[in-house]
Design a protein around this motif. Structure first.
Motif, PDB file in Angstrom:
ATOM      1  N   LYS A  63       0.826  -1.214   0.000  1.00  0.00           N
ATOM      2  CA  LYS A  63       0.000   0.000   0.000  1.00  0.00           C
ATOM      3  C   LYS A  63       0.856   1.259   0.000  1.00  0.00           C
ATOM      4  N   LYS A  64       1.977   1.234   0.723  1.00  0.00           N
ATOM      5  CA  LYS A  64       2.882   2.389   0.724  1.00  0.00           C
ATOM      6  C   LYS A  64       3.454   2.645  -0.662  1.00  0.00           C
ATOM      7  N   ARG A  65       3.574   1.596  -1.462  1.00  0.00           N
ATOM      8  CA  ARG A  65       4.052   1.732  -2.839  1.00  0.00           C
ATOM      9  C   ARG A  65       2.930   2.144  -3.788  1.00  0.00           C
ATOM     10  N   GLY A  66       1.702   2.193  -3.260  1.00  0.00           N
ATOM     11  CA  GLY A  66       0.565   2.575  -4.095  1.00  0.00           C
ATOM     12  C   GLY A  66       0.139   1.485  -5.063  1.00  0.00           C
ATOM     13  N   LEU A  67       0.358   0.240  -4.677  1.00  0.00           N
ATOM     14  CA  LEU A  67       0.020  -0.888  -5.539  1.00  0.00           C
ATOM     15  C   LEU A  67      -1.172  -1.656  -4.994  1.00  0.00           C
ATOM     16  N   ASN A  68      -2.003  -2.179  -5.897  1.00  0.00           N
ATOM     17  CA  ASN A  68      -3.021  -3.121  -5.462  1.00  0.00           C
ATOM     18  C   ASN A  68      -2.434  -4.525  -5.587  1.00  0.00           C
ATOM     19  N   GLN A  69      -3.170  -5.527  -5.161  1.00  0.00           N
ATOM     20  CA  GLN A  69      -2.637  -6.895  -5.167  1.00  0.00           C
ATOM     21  C   GLN A  69      -2.316  -7.371  -6.580  1.00  0.00           C
ATOM     22  N   GLU A  70      -3.141  -7.018  -7.553  1.00  0.00           N
ATOM     23  CA  GLU A  70      -2.891  -7.437  -8.935  1.00  0.00           C
ATOM     24  C   GLU A  70      -1.606  -6.821  -9.481  1.00  0.00           C
ATOM     25  N   GLN A  71      -1.390  -5.550  -9.175  1.00  0.00           N
ATOM     26  CA  GLN A  71      -0.174  -4.882  -9.650  1.00  0.00           C
ATOM     27  C   GLN A  71       1.078  -5.501  -9.036  1.00  0.00           C
ATOM     28  N   LEU A  72       1.029  -5.782  -7.727  1.00  0.00           N
ATOM     29  CA  LEU A  72       2.169  -6.421  -7.072  1.00  0.00           C
ATOM     30  C   LEU A  72       2.402  -7.809  -7.660  1.00  0.00           C
ATOM     31  N   ALA A  73       1.324  -8.540  -7.902  1.00  0.00           N
ATOM     32  CA  ALA A  73       1.442  -9.874  -8.491  1.00  0.00           C
ATOM     33  C   ALA A  73       2.140  -9.806  -9.850  1.00  0.00           C
ATOM     34  N   THR A  74       1.773  -8.826 -10.645  1.00  0.00           N
ATOM     35  CA  THR A  74       2.409  -8.645 -11.958  1.00  0.00           C
ATOM     36  C   THR A  74       3.890  -8.340 -11.794  1.00  0.00           C
ATOM     37  N   GLU A  75       4.223  -7.444 -10.860  1.00  0.00           N
ATOM     38  CA  GLU A  75       5.623  -7.074 -10.624  1.00  0.00           C
ATOM     39  C   GLU A  75       6.469  -8.271 -10.190  1.00  0.00           C
ATOM     40  N   LEU A  76       5.868  -9.160  -9.396  1.00  0.00           N
ATOM     41  CA  LEU A  76       6.608 -10.296  -8.844  1.00  0.00           C
ATOM     42  C   LEU A  76       6.442 -11.570  -9.668  1.00  0.00           C
ATOM     43  N   ASN A  77       5.598 -11.499 -10.714  1.00  0.00           N
ATOM     44  CA  ASN A  77       5.342 -12.650 -11.575  1.00  0.00           C
ATOM     45  C   ASN A  77       4.729 -13.820 -10.799  1.00  0.00           C
ATOM     46  N   VAL A  78       3.755 -13.489  -9.961  1.00  0.00           N
ATOM     47  CA  VAL A  78       2.977 -14.494  -9.235  1.00  0.00           C
ATOM     48  C   VAL A  78       1.499 -14.176  -9.455  1.00  0.00           C
ATOM     49  N   SER A  79       0.627 -15.042  -9.028  1.00  0.00           N
ATOM     50  CA  SER A  79      -0.799 -14.797  -9.208  1.00  0.00           C
ATOM     51  C   SER A  79      -1.321 -13.852  -8.116  1.00  0.00           C
ATOM     52  N   PRO A  80      -2.380 -13.100  -8.436  1.00  0.00           N
ATOM     53  CA  PRO A  80      -2.988 -12.231  -7.417  1.00  0.00           C
ATOM     54  C   PRO A  80      -3.461 -13.028  -6.198  1.00  0.00           C
ATOM     55  N   SER A  81      -3.905 -14.266  -6.416  1.00  0.00           N
ATOM     56  CA  SER A  81      -4.367 -15.067  -5.273  1.00  0.00           C
ATOM     57  C   SER A  81      -3.206 -15.409  -4.339  1.00  0.00           C
ATOM     58  N   THR A  82      -1.995 -15.526  -4.901  1.00  0.00           N
ATOM     59  CA  THR A  82      -0.817 -15.777  -4.060  1.00  0.00           C
ATOM     60  C   THR A  82      -0.571 -14.580  -3.154  1.00  0.00           C
ATOM     61  N   ILE A  83      -0.651 -13.379  -3.709  1.00  0.00           N
ATOM     62  CA  ILE A  83      -0.484 -12.160  -2.895  1.00  0.00           C
ATOM     63  C   ILE A  83      -1.526 -12.133  -1.792  1.00  0.00           C
ATOM     64  N   ALA A  84      -2.781 -12.412  -2.148  1.00  0.00           N
ATOM     65  CA  ALA A  84      -3.867 -12.401  -1.163  1.00  0.00           C
ATOM     66  C   ALA A  84      -3.613 -13.418  -0.054  1.00  0.00           C
ATOM     67  N   MET A  85      -3.136 -14.595  -0.417  1.00  0.00           N
ATOM     68  CA  MET A  85      -2.877 -15.622   0.595  1.00  0.00           C
ATOM     69  C   MET A  85      -1.677 -15.258   1.465  1.00  0.00           C
ATOM     70  N   TRP A  86      -0.646 -14.625   0.881  1.00  0.00           N
ATOM     71  CA  TRP A  86       0.479 -14.161   1.698  1.00  0.00           C
ATOM     72  C   TRP A  86       0.002 -13.130   2.706  1.00  0.00           C
ATOM     73  N   GLU A  87      -0.816 -12.190   2.223  1.00  0.00           N
ATOM     74  CA  GLU A  87      -1.255 -11.089   3.091  1.00  0.00           C
ATOM     75  C   GLU A  87      -2.210 -11.539   4.188  1.00  0.00           C
ATOM     76  N   THR A  88      -2.886 -12.645   3.992  1.00  0.00           N
ATOM     77  CA  THR A  88      -3.782 -13.169   5.024  1.00  0.00           C
ATOM     78  C   THR A  88      -3.161 -14.341   5.781  1.00  0.00           C
ATOM     79  N   ASN A  89      -1.870 -14.576   5.521  1.00  0.00           N
ATOM     80  CA  ASN A  89      -1.125 -15.657   6.178  1.00  0.00           C
ATOM     81  C   ASN A  89      -1.729 -17.038   5.939  1.00  0.00           C
ATOM     82  N   LYS A  90      -2.382 -17.212   4.787  1.00  0.00           N
ATOM     83  CA  LYS A  90      -2.943 -18.513   4.437  1.00  0.00           C
ATOM     84  C   LYS A  90      -1.958 -19.347   3.626  1.00  0.00           C
ATOM     85  N   ARG A  91      -0.890 -18.708   3.154  1.00  0.00           N
ATOM     86  CA  ARG A  91       0.172 -19.426   2.454  1.00  0.00           C
ATOM     87  C   ARG A  91       1.497 -18.959   3.027  1.00  0.00           C
ATOM     88  N   ALA A  92       2.308 -19.921   3.434  1.00  0.00           N
ATOM     89  CA  ALA A  92       3.624 -19.585   3.986  1.00  0.00           C
ATOM     90  C   ALA A  92       4.549 -19.141   2.854  1.00  0.00           C
TER      91      ALA A  92
END
Length: 107
Positions: free
Chosen positions: A12-41
């Motif tokens: 959020k400090k970078r002004g990114l939504n989950q989809e944008q971060l996922a694109t930057e890191l080459n992962v799926s948006p659901s992976t970002i969501a699971m990281w942020e909710t601690n559902k995926r280690a």
């Protein structure tokens, strides 16, 4: 603050939504969501990818330190048995100095 909240906060400090971060890191948006909710280690490679992207230490992401730039500093791996009391005092003073003046810390 747990790891997921730290990732979310940094994103959020970078002004990114989950989809944008996922694109930057080459992962799926659901992976970002699971990281942020601690559902995926975080795997080691993901941890370092995030630390590099956000320019923070892995220790910060894991909640081991509040210092975003530096993790714990190893001062000495061991001390010999023949260290004098005077030398020990100097060592302890140096440790205290390093705590207050971390290496690489920008002033």
């Amino acid at each position: 603050m747990d790891t997921g909240k730290r990732i979310s906060s940094l994103r959020k400090k970078r002004g990114l939504n989950q989809e944008q971060l996922a694109t930057e890191l080459n992962v799926s948006p659901s992976t970002i969501a699971m990281w942020e909710t601690n559902k995926r280690a975080l795997k080691d490679e993901s941890l370092t990818l995030l630390a590099d992207f956000f320019n923070v230490s892995t220790d910060y992401l894991l909640g081991r330190t509040e210092d975003k730039e530096n993790g714990p500093t190893l001062v000495a791996a061991h001390l010999d048995d023949d260290v004098s009391e005077e030398d020990m005092e100097d060592i302890l003073k140096y440790i205290e100095f390093r705590k207050n003046n971390p290496l690489g810390k920008k002033k």
